[in-house]
Enzyme design. Sequence first.
Site, PDB file in Angstrom:
ATOM      1  N   LYS A  69     -24.322  14.138  23.712  1.00 58.83           N
ATOM      2  CA  LYS A  69     -24.318  15.009  22.534  1.00 58.83           C
ATOM      3  C   LYS A  69     -23.205  14.534  21.611  1.00 58.83           C
ATOM      4  O   LYS A  69     -22.047  14.421  22.028  1.00 58.83           O
ATOM      5  CB  LYS A  69     -24.052  16.461  22.948  1.00 58.83           C
ATOM      6  CG  LYS A  69     -24.238  17.451  21.813  1.00 58.83           C
ATOM      7  CD  LYS A  69     -25.689  17.567  21.369  1.00 58.83           C
ATOM      8  CE  LYS A  69     -26.316  18.863  21.774  1.00 58.83           C
ATOM      9  NZ  LYS A  69     -27.787  18.847  21.626  1.00 58.83           N
TER      10      LYS A  69
ATOM     11  N   THR B 242     -28.242  17.485  26.891  1.00 56.43           N
ATOM     12  CA  THR B 242     -27.126  17.322  25.951  1.00 56.43           C
ATOM     13  C   THR B 242     -26.662  18.690  25.464  1.00 56.43           C
ATOM     14  O   THR B 242     -25.486  18.859  25.130  1.00 56.43           O
ATOM     15  CB  THR B 242     -27.522  16.414  24.769  1.00 56.43           C
ATOM     16  OG1 THR B 242     -28.519  17.063  23.978  1.00 56.43           O
ATOM     17  CG2 THR B 242     -28.041  15.079  25.258  1.00 56.43           C
TER      18      THR B 242
ATOM     19  N   PHE C  95       0.028 -14.728  -1.776  1.00 56.53           N
ATOM     20  CA  PHE C  95      -1.062 -15.417  -1.083  1.00 56.53           C
ATOM     21  C   PHE C  95      -1.266 -16.783  -1.718  1.00 56.53           C
ATOM     22  O   PHE C  95      -1.741 -16.899  -2.850  1.00 56.53           O
ATOM     23  CB  PHE C  95      -2.364 -14.598  -1.138  1.00 56.53           C
ATOM     24  CG  PHE C  95      -3.461 -15.156  -0.273  1.00 56.53           C
ATOM     25  CD1 PHE C  95      -3.251 -15.409   1.086  1.00 56.53           C
ATOM     26  CD2 PHE C  95      -4.714 -15.455  -0.808  1.00 56.53           C
ATOM     27  CE1 PHE C  95      -4.258 -15.932   1.885  1.00 56.53           C
ATOM     28  CE2 PHE C  95      -5.723 -15.974  -0.017  1.00 56.53           C
ATOM     29  CZ  PHE C  95      -5.502 -16.211   1.334  1.00 56.53           C
TER      30      PHE C  95
ATOM     31  N   ARG D 163       1.219  -9.904  -5.762  1.00 54.23           N
ATOM     32  CA  ARG D 163      -0.038  -9.165  -5.864  1.00 54.23           C
ATOM     33  C   ARG D 163       0.136  -7.799  -5.220  1.00 54.23           C
ATOM     34  O   ARG D 163       1.088  -7.561  -4.486  1.00 54.23           O
ATOM     35  CB  ARG D 163      -1.178  -9.927  -5.177  1.00 54.23           C
ATOM     36  CG  ARG D 163      -0.980 -10.116  -3.688  1.00 54.23           C
ATOM     37  CD  ARG D 163      -2.258 -10.656  -3.006  1.00 54.23           C
ATOM     38  NE  ARG D 163      -2.063 -10.725  -1.555  1.00 54.23           N
ATOM     39  CZ  ARG D 163      -3.021 -11.026  -0.683  1.00 54.23           C
ATOM     40  NH1 ARG D 163      -4.243 -11.312  -1.111  1.00 54.23           N
ATOM     41  NH2 ARG D 163      -2.770 -11.055   0.620  1.00 54.23           N
TER      42      ARG D 163
ATOM     43  N   GLN E  38      -3.150 -11.058   7.231  1.00 55.35           N
ATOM     44  CA  GLN E  38      -3.086 -11.353   8.656  1.00 55.35           C
ATOM     45  C   GLN E  38      -1.657 -11.224   9.175  1.00 55.35           C
ATOM     46  O   GLN E  38      -1.424 -10.702  10.265  1.00 55.35           O
ATOM     47  CB  GLN E  38      -3.599 -12.780   8.950  1.00 55.35           C
ATOM     48  CG  GLN E  38      -5.107 -12.942   8.910  1.00 55.35           C
ATOM     49  CD  GLN E  38      -5.629 -13.314   7.541  1.00 55.35           C
ATOM     50  OE1 GLN E  38      -5.019 -12.990   6.517  1.00 55.35           O
ATOM     51  NE2 GLN E  38      -6.773 -13.975   7.504  1.00 55.35           N
TER      52      GLN E  38
ATOM     53  N   ASN F  72      -8.985  -5.443   2.959  1.00 54.34           N
ATOM     54  CA  ASN F  72      -8.115  -5.838   1.850  1.00 54.34           C
ATOM     55  C   ASN F  72      -8.690  -5.190   0.599  1.00 54.34           C
ATOM     56  O   ASN F  72      -9.661  -5.677   0.030  1.00 54.34           O
ATOM     57  CB  ASN F  72      -8.076  -7.365   1.737  1.00 54.34           C
ATOM     58  CG  ASN F  72      -6.946  -7.850   0.839  1.00 54.34           C
ATOM     59  OD1 ASN F  72      -6.407  -7.079   0.050  1.00 54.34           O
ATOM     60  ND2 ASN F  72      -6.592  -9.124   0.961  1.00 54.34           N
TER      61      ASN F  72
ATOM     62  N   HIS G  87      -8.977  -4.871  -2.741  1.00 58.15           N
ATOM     63  CA  HIS G  87      -8.539  -5.734  -3.835  1.00 58.15           C
ATOM     64  C   HIS G  87      -8.210  -4.937  -5.096  1.00 58.15           C
ATOM     65  O   HIS G  87      -8.948  -4.036  -5.484  1.00 58.15           O
ATOM     66  CB  HIS G  87      -9.629  -6.746  -4.164  1.00 58.15           C
ATOM     67  CG  HIS G  87     -10.035  -7.604  -3.004  1.00 58.15           C
ATOM     68  ND1 HIS G  87      -9.128  -8.300  -2.234  1.00 58.15           N
ATOM     69  CD2 HIS G  87     -11.253  -7.879  -2.466  1.00 58.15           C
ATOM     70  CE1 HIS G  87      -9.780  -8.972  -1.284  1.00 58.15           C
ATOM     71  NE2 HIS G  87     -11.073  -8.717  -1.397  1.00 58.15           N
TER      72      HIS G  87
END
Lengths: 286, 286, 286, 286
Positions: A12, A57, A152, A169, A212, A238, A240
């Site tokens: 359930k 259930t 990055f 960024r 990462q 990520n 953006h």
Amino acid sequence: MAIVLGENRYGKAETRLVRVTRDGETHTLADLNVSVALSGDLVATHLTGDNSGVLPTDTMKNTVYAFAKEHGVGAPEQFALLLARHFVETHTQIRAARVGIESFSWERLGPHSFRRQGDHTRTAEVTVTVEQAQVVTGLAGLVLLNSANSEFHGFQRDRYTTLPETTDRILATAVDARWRHLDDDTDWDKSYTGVVEALTKAFVTTHSLSLQQTLYAMGTQVLTDQPEIAEIRLALPNKHHYLVDLSPFELANDNEVFIAGDRPYGLIEGTVTRDDVPPAITEWYP
Amino acid sequence: MAIVLGENRYGKAETRLVRVTRDGETHTLADLNVSVALSGDLVATHLTGDNSGVLPTDTMKNTVYAFAKEHGVGAPEQFALLLARHFVETHTQIRAARVGIESFSWERLGPHSFRRQGDHTRTAEVTVTVEQAQVVTGLAGLVLLNSANSEFHGFQRDRYTTLPETTDRILATAVDARWRHLDDDTDWDKSYTGVVEALTKAFVTTHSLSLQQTLYAMGTQVLTDQPEIAEIRLALPNKHHYLVDLSPFELANDNEVFIAGDRPYGLIEGTVTRDDVPPAITEWYP
Amino acid sequence: MAIVLGENRYGKAETRLVRVTRDGETHTLADLNVSVALSGDLVATHLTGDNSGVLPTDTMKNTVYAFAKEHGVGAPEQFALLLARHFVETHTQIRAARVGIESFSWERLGPHSFRRQGDHTRTAEVTVTVEQAQVVTGLAGLVLLNSANSEFHGFQRDRYTTLPETTDRILATAVDARWRHLDDDTDWDKSYTGVVEALTKAFVTTHSLSLQQTLYAMGTQVLTDQPEIAEIRLALPNKHHYLVDLSPFELANDNEVFIAGDRPYGLIEGTVTRDDVPPAITEWYP
Amino acid sequence: MAIVLGENRYGKAETRLVRVTRDGETHTLADLNVSVALSGDLVATHLTGDNSGVLPTDTMKNTVYAFAKEHGVGAPEQFALLLARHFVETHTQIRAARVGIESFSWERLGPHSFRRQGDHTRTAEVTVTVEQAQVVTGLAGLVLLNSANSEFHGFQRDRYTTLPETTDRILATAVDARWRHLDDDTDWDKSYTGVVEALTKAFVTTHSLSLQQTLYAMGTQVLTDQPEIAEIRLALPNKHHYLVDLSPFELANDNEVFIAGDRPYGLIEGTVTRDDVPPAITEWYP
């Protein structure tokens, strides 16, 4: 060649429970969404519709509510263990029970008044077999953002690469984390608070060269601070934020005005683990 | 009999803007979802596809981003007024502009680190015509619950009534509120904080005989505390919590264990207003 | 100056009803989501919590289910009229009842087997007062796309305009339409089918210079084909499909590869009406 | 004891692609949502932020769009294989690529006009390693209902069981199915159509004593009809329809009037497999 039944389970899902505990005028609230899944010797119902081994259930739902009364609801991990053990111990055809709980937080406004917190949801996934128990705690929807200290660059390029390198960024993510406990007995609430703090602290303080790297820092921080955790798995979208090109309007945009994008998004997934822990008894993340 | 064009408007919906403002190392974040709708002399494009009076919705999006740079983003009401006035003042065929903004809050974690708050969303709906401006502030998704001091009895009964009377129930709602300002210039952030406090205080302190009574108390509190508000409209779902019948398991349930229901739900809607305020210039709630 | 109660109403929202009708082995299915809202003399409950004039929303839910048994469920408009009239006629303090229904379609697979259709949802909004009745039918979520015969040029430009003109673009929308009937008695199912066909035909056959032009053509087609409709209101999101710039990869893109955007989107709203129809008795679109 | 990086992957999720193919006046539409995830030697970026082995997720998005132009989009399985192989073959640090595609259907209304079908979504999950490829097709959201030929009785009872036995209930589910192909080359569209027909036929024709029995019948039918399928996994929510108690209104309810419940719901999950097929190369359902 024959056609046969493979792995299977049933249960359930999403039983919504609110449990009020009264200490005189002061009430406490537990607000849970409980899902139960059982597996074991269930071949007969699949092949012939013989339900003699099938606990309905509907009974699982009743059990959730009755246990909330009989035993109270403590930490979600504890309530999930209680339920999972009950099904395995009282029904011999059931070899494994998995109980998943979403737990919603409420901020106290008065002795019996509350405001629901929408920041993030705490989760617990407990698996109990006849021999073992495994507890995985988690959270979903914790949205964090750094508007500095994220870069990055130096990435691989191929024919289809157009992304410019950047040393500044926005880094934003909605943390989806699950962590496996070494033991089935700990101070669950204290452990949870510690993990959330470790995740947040590492996100805030890591000067990030890639999401990462931030993910690994977050996982490492959790395992460093919380000895009761065996491993942690993070799935970090990520989210953006695209710099708007304002040059057609003869305006500069020195990292001030951004489009918050919906789709697509990066998705960084990784596990950080101790190298000496026993293996999981079952897959513990979807 | 002829077929004719009636009321119409057009615009760009849901432009997602994040604006970072830097004060040395310390950053501030505005996170908005902006929707623009314009109306005026737009017959030609409907009847013949003559677009000479149609400012592209793409331009509205560009304007949102460019204004965020040129003028900054203050309170959502202020940014909405700025945008709406711009469209009416610079394009003579536009007679009215409506700018709606959802504003998402972030809690500060560090000089340039933030956690998104999920409690509720602040909204602003501004309408500007060539003569007037109307500002409506609002909020959505503020979930409140009292586990005591709520009753419901003495109601009308007919053939289809089975509901038992109660002197003790859970009262829970997700507040959806909009309030019209008397003026188009005030301290928007201070006003907003005051309204949220008034709504919350009235919900917590009212001993409720019906959700209607609570609604009226909430609206009255807002108008009492905040002289800058002309009227307030509340839409309060009654998020039912059903007492579980545990008697089959020989367990009592003295208002401890509840099912949190999804659908259906009660829906209580009402306006509380001052009796001497000028009328709204346009419908201000959907 | 005094603080007073303004417009208000209350009801039960989203009562989910499935009604099976059996003709021997052959079953028919009605699958509805019913919302009831009542208004009238409801001051007492707001001001003092005196509920003597308040029919519980739970009773409204019961009435929906009981009526489904007693009267069957025909067209959603008919069932909504039946319910709305019941509340106004049997409770003198109720001056107006509004019943909204979402109706979900199922395709027949066998005498008692069905597949749910997900294309779009049919809606009905019925308002009944002591003197009058108003019926509004609608649909939501009908997604249409033309990959040719759509242009957009000759539009107004200002300082913030960068959009290039185009004589070939994708035109896609999710039709949200509501139309008011002249009368409260017609062949509802036949009328509905006719309107959907008219909307679709006009979308497909109009060579579009603007989405406004397409909207007006769709509304005109409905009023031309269906004499029982007084007016129609369309809200058409412009679901943008952005041409991908493949030039960095030395590939042409002659309107072949598109990004399907989520947000922002254009939103074109307009009403097409007969010029000699009586006015609506109440706001009929949100 | 050391803290180490465990399993990890990264990619771009939910790239929305619409590809128009023109054959004179007649256009064809592919409407996809593409997610890419890559794994391999990615330790450096996690530990030190050295991104020299990281192909940006932005490049994955570009590749999706460029490949749609260069190679066209055939069946989703085929497009996914093309993309996955590209990443593994052109980047030596990438050991495995997983490409997931949601594919949305459009019904043709004219040579270049379409209506989106909302019945269900077709999915493909392709995993390519340096040695192998695995293709899993699936569907989500196919809602089926039988209003006869469903029973549930003879089940296990314990202290918490209150469910009455029934020989006549509504059986409804939203089929979520995934099936693994034996090979990476087949007629994907024909295979898909065959599976959907087999699933639907088995659901309609099985006299059901439990949803497990129906699940097994559906899986068996697929493997019987479609020799190219190795195994199939079904997750079937039991969308409960509760009989309304109309006895307080002195009305019978002979399986005519039902509440369509939202939560909780049963959830029946099972795999049906050939007993002689090679094992999967990776987990293939979430």
